[in-house]
Design an enzyme around this catalytic site. Structure first.
Site, PDB file in Angstrom:
ATOM      1  N   LYS A  22       0.859  -1.206   0.000  1.00 28.63           N
ATOM      2  CA  LYS A  22       0.000   0.000   0.000  1.00 28.63           C
ATOM      3  C   LYS A  22       0.885   1.243   0.000  1.00 28.63           C
ATOM      4  O   LYS A  22       0.665   2.172  -0.774  1.00 28.63           O
ATOM      5  CB  LYS A  22      -0.887   0.008   1.233  1.00 28.63           C
ATOM      6  CG  LYS A  22      -1.541   1.363   1.523  1.00 28.63           C
ATOM      7  CD  LYS A  22      -2.437   1.385   2.740  1.00 28.63           C
ATOM      8  CE  LYS A  22      -1.725   1.647   4.013  1.00 28.63           C
ATOM      9  NZ  LYS A  22      -1.376   3.033   4.281  1.00 28.63           N
ATOM     10  N   ASN A  23       1.920   1.248   0.835  1.00 25.64           N
ATOM     11  CA  ASN A  23       2.722   2.465   1.027  1.00 25.64           C
ATOM     12  C   ASN A  23       3.735   2.714  -0.069  1.00 25.64           C
ATOM     13  O   ASN A  23       4.482   3.698  -0.019  1.00 25.64           O
ATOM     14  CB  ASN A  23       3.393   2.441   2.409  1.00 25.64           C
ATOM     15  CG  ASN A  23       2.347   2.626   3.506  1.00 25.64           C
ATOM     16  OD1 ASN A  23       1.175   2.883   3.211  1.00 25.64           O
ATOM     17  ND2 ASN A  23       2.760   2.455   4.743  1.00 25.64           N
ATOM     18  N   CYS A 125      -4.895  12.460  12.344  1.00 28.14           N
ATOM     19  CA  CYS A 125      -5.664  11.211  12.305  1.00 28.14           C
ATOM     20  C   CYS A 125      -5.555  10.600  13.699  1.00 28.14           C
ATOM     21  O   CYS A 125      -4.955  11.185  14.602  1.00 28.14           O
ATOM     22  CB  CYS A 125      -5.101  10.262  11.247  1.00 28.14           C
ATOM     23  SG  CYS A 125      -3.552   9.547  11.747  1.00 28.14           S
ATOM     24  N   ARG A 130       0.094  14.653  12.702  1.00 32.02           N
ATOM     25  CA  ARG A 130       0.570  14.512  11.317  1.00 32.02           C
ATOM     26  C   ARG A 130       0.822  15.866  10.626  1.00 32.02           C
ATOM     27  O   ARG A 130       0.214  16.222   9.629  1.00 32.02           O
ATOM     28  CB  ARG A 130      -0.423  13.680  10.503  1.00 32.02           C
ATOM     29  CG  ARG A 130      -0.940  12.419  11.159  1.00 32.02           C
ATOM     30  CD  ARG A 130       0.092  11.355  11.413  1.00 32.02           C
ATOM     31  NE  ARG A 130       0.616  10.739  10.225  1.00 32.02           N
ATOM     32  CZ  ARG A 130       0.029   9.705   9.604  1.00 32.02           C
ATOM     33  NH1 ARG A 130      -1.103   9.251  10.033  1.00 32.02           N
ATOM     34  NH2 ARG A 130       0.571   9.174   8.526  1.00 32.02           N
ATOM     35  N   LYS A 171      13.802  15.587  10.817  1.00 32.46           N
ATOM     36  CA  LYS A 171      13.413  14.240  11.279  1.00 32.46           C
ATOM     37  C   LYS A 171      13.151  13.420  10.011  1.00 32.46           C
ATOM     38  O   LYS A 171      12.725  13.967   9.001  1.00 32.46           O
ATOM     39  CB  LYS A 171      12.084  14.346  12.049  1.00 32.46           C
ATOM     40  CG  LYS A 171      12.031  13.626  13.392  1.00 32.46           C
ATOM     41  CD  LYS A 171      10.836  14.140  14.186  1.00 32.46           C
ATOM     42  CE  LYS A 171       9.801  13.086  14.377  1.00 32.46           C
ATOM     43  NZ  LYS A 171       8.661  13.537  15.192  1.00 32.46           N
ATOM     44  N   SER A 173      11.195  11.643   7.399  1.00 27.92           N
ATOM     45  CA  SER A 173       9.763  11.651   7.060  1.00 27.92           C
ATOM     46  C   SER A 173       9.571  10.939   5.722  1.00 27.92           C
ATOM     47  O   SER A 173      10.094  11.381   4.691  1.00 27.92           O
ATOM     48  CB  SER A 173       9.247  13.081   6.937  1.00 27.92           C
ATOM     49  OG  SER A 173       8.012  13.097   6.216  1.00 27.92           O
ATOM     50  N   VAL A 174       8.784   9.891   5.716  1.00 27.55           N
ATOM     51  CA  VAL A 174       8.520   9.133   4.482  1.00 27.55           C
ATOM     52  C   VAL A 174       7.774  10.020   3.485  1.00 27.55           C
ATOM     53  O   VAL A 174       8.218  10.207   2.341  1.00 27.55           O
ATOM     54  CB  VAL A 174       7.710   7.857   4.797  1.00 27.55           C
ATOM     55  CG1 VAL A 174       7.157   7.209   3.532  1.00 27.55           C
ATOM     56  CG2 VAL A 174       8.556   6.867   5.602  1.00 27.55           C
ATOM     57  N   ASP A 316       4.792   0.569  11.919  1.00 25.47           N
ATOM     58  CA  ASP A 316       3.577  -0.063  11.384  1.00 25.47           C
ATOM     59  C   ASP A 316       3.438  -1.520  11.806  1.00 25.47           C
ATOM     60  O   ASP A 316       2.436  -2.153  11.485  1.00 25.47           O
ATOM     61  CB  ASP A 316       3.553   0.030   9.846  1.00 25.47           C
ATOM     62  CG  ASP A 316       3.370   1.462   9.388  1.00 25.47           C
ATOM     63  OD1 ASP A 316       3.590   1.731   8.196  1.00 25.47           O
ATOM     64  OD2 ASP A 316       3.043   2.314  10.234  1.00 25.47           O
ATOM     65  N   ARG A 408      -8.597  -0.654   4.711  1.00 26.10           N
ATOM     66  CA  ARG A 408      -7.765   0.397   4.105  1.00 26.10           C
ATOM     67  C   ARG A 408      -6.413  -0.173   3.667  1.00 26.10           C
ATOM     68  O   ARG A 408      -5.811   0.266   2.713  1.00 26.10           O
ATOM     69  CB  ARG A 408      -7.524   1.521   5.125  1.00 26.10           C
ATOM     70  CG  ARG A 408      -8.729   2.409   5.380  1.00 26.10           C
ATOM     71  CD  ARG A 408      -8.322   3.613   6.176  1.00 26.10           C
ATOM     72  NE  ARG A 408      -7.106   4.185   5.602  1.00 26.10           N
ATOM     73  CZ  ARG A 408      -6.141   4.763   6.328  1.00 26.10           C
ATOM     74  NH1 ARG A 408      -6.257   4.826   7.643  1.00 26.10           N
ATOM     75  NH2 ARG A 408      -5.065   5.267   5.747  1.00 26.10           N
TER      76      ARG A 408
END
Ligand code: EPZ
Length: 429
Positions: A22-23, A125, A130, A171, A173-174, A316, A408
């Site tokens: 998914k990511n 969320c 976020r 930091k 961050s994806v 995750d 999801r």
């Protein structure tokens, strides 16, 4: 509303085909905005988040065609073509972005190719606020003018387009790494991204951009160097296997006991989690077409974990690991360092009889001999599957509600587990 019912106690044996990640699928779909030629993606998972992003891209004017549906048997993912030749709208509205936060990342390609973008702020969320400050600071470094009004980011590139520059993230961050990388591939000059995320999904996207004609070096490292080009062409590219799904099912087998091949899984994509499971007493071996997980279902050795950006232990997989450790043979410290509110599964796991104490970013799990089936509620994507893992071994019946969270990010989860012997089914209210 759908629910999942599980009767605990069965071992898991057989094989599970790991779906496309998914990511990786989400940023890869967004990358289609960068070219006027078709991008064809293979092994795209059939997930709610993917469908939601399709709506957002179609709203911009991207023509999307499903070329091949995921074949029921081998669950081989979908092939989808994305044609962004004619973009009619560079605005991503609140009602679409708020439903799937990662759609905010369209701001990078839209700015890079069209010089403008109006994108709703994604909002927070369940797991955290976020923020997007790293994204906006990065785009400003590339020359963009950024204004925030009425909950929208209104971004404009300078007359000659974005300009290459050095971007340093405070930091890892994806999302910010994906977004600045996609903005930089069409910028004028060289961009150096320092402290870049180096998750396998970032590399998958970077390799797709290179296949589209981008010039990127330092892939797989914390420093990406991007030499802007004037345009990108189309490509035909495969989404990599979902390491979080593979790690999730590995923890399910570790919990229930059994012997399962995670087809297409690559231990190197989640080595930190694999090492922890092996230390805890699980047998994991990479084979030709996947990795095999073997466990006897008894309580595992208590191994402390602290989440970290790749190559560290993935945040995750934190909830899934916590579920597994509720039956460990001791006390386990689990520290969450990425998100500020990612322990909502604790209250739900406690309903199974788990013994977990939370102190800020630290959860202390004391293993118990048995879990008892319960009615529980999913609160966010990865928390929802930690409840399924607990239900696999809990005495009696477990009902998990609000499983739209599950849909999801996990494709046909109950079907994959049922095929390996779990007593699990989806029920409608
Ligand atoms: C991605 O989210 C993933 N989502 C998340 O997976 C994953 O948990 C996360 O990376 C960490 O690996 C997708 O890829 C679609 P970050 P992202 O930016 O990019 C802070 C799942 O379950 N930060 O790496 O949003 C942020 O608050 C999801 O599949 C800023 O402060 O995460 C967090 O503390 C959940 N300012 C940390 O950085 C910014 O501008 C890492 O977040 C951006 C981030």
């Amino acid at each position: 509303m759908d629910k999942i019912r599980i009767i605990g106690g069965n071992q898991l044996n057989g094989e599970i085909t790991i779906s496309g990640a998914k990511n990786a699928a989400l940023p890869l779909m967004i990358a289609s905005l960068l070219s006027e030629e078709k991008l064809i993606l293979n092994n795209v998972p059939a997930l709610a988040d993917v469908k939601q992003l399709q709506k957002i891209l179609e709203n911009h004017g991207v023509e999307i065609n499903i070329l091949e549906n995921s074949d029921d048997d081998d669950m081989g993912g979908q092939s989808i073509s994305f044609d962004a030749k004619t973009i009619t709208d560079t605005c991503a509205p609140y009602e679409l972005v708020s439903a799937m936060r990662a759609s905010f990342w369209v701001i990078g390609p839209l700015l890079a190719r069209f010089g403008e973008a109006k994108v709703s702020l994604p909002g927070g969320c369940a797991i955290g606020t976020r923020p997007v400050d790293f994204f906006l600071d990065g785009l400003k470094s590339l020359g963009a003018h950024i204004e925030i009004a009425d909950g929208y980011v209104i971004a404009k590139a300078p007359k000659g387009g974005l300009r290459g520059n050095r971007v340093h993230f405070p930091k890892v961050s994806v999302g910010a790494t994906h977004t600045i990388m996609m903005a930089a591939v069409l910028a004028d000059g060289i961009t150096i991204i320092e402290n870049a995320a180096r998750e396998p999904e970032i590399s998958n996207v970077a390799n797709c951009l290179v296949a589209m004609g981008a010039k990127i070096s330092g892939i797989d490292t914390h420093t990406l160097t991007i030499e802007g080009v004037s345009k990108l062409h189309g490509a035909n590219f495969a989404v990599l296997p979902d390491r979080i799904e593979a790690g999730t099912f590995a923890m399910a087998v570790a919990m229930s006991g059994g012997n399962v091949l995670m087809k297409r899984g690559r231990t190197s994509d989640l080595q930190a989690a694999v090492d922890v499971l092996i230390e805890a007493g699980v047998e994991i071996e990479q084979e030709e077409d996947g990795f095999r997980v073997i466990a006897n279902g008894a309580g595992l050795r208590p191994i402390d974990v602290e989440t970290d950006p790749f190559p560290g232990f993935p945040t995750d997989l934190q909830a899934q690991y916590m579920a597994l450790m509720t039956r460990s043979a001791g006390v386990v410290n689990i520290k969450e360092t990425i998100f500020e509110n990612r322990f909502m599964h604790v209250a739900e796991l406690s309903r199974f009889g788990a013994d977990i104490k939370v102190d800020g970013q630290l959860a202390v799990v004391s293993g118990v001999a048995r879990l008892h089936g319960a009615q529980v509620m999913a609160t966010d994507l990865r928390a929802s599957v930690s409840l399924v893992i607990a239900g696999l071994v809990a005495d009696g019946q477990t009902i998990v509600s609000r499983i739209y969270h599950l849909d999801r990010g996990f494709e046909r989860l109950e079907e994959k587990l049922r095929r390996c012997g779990a007593d699990i089914e989806r029920i409608s209210d």
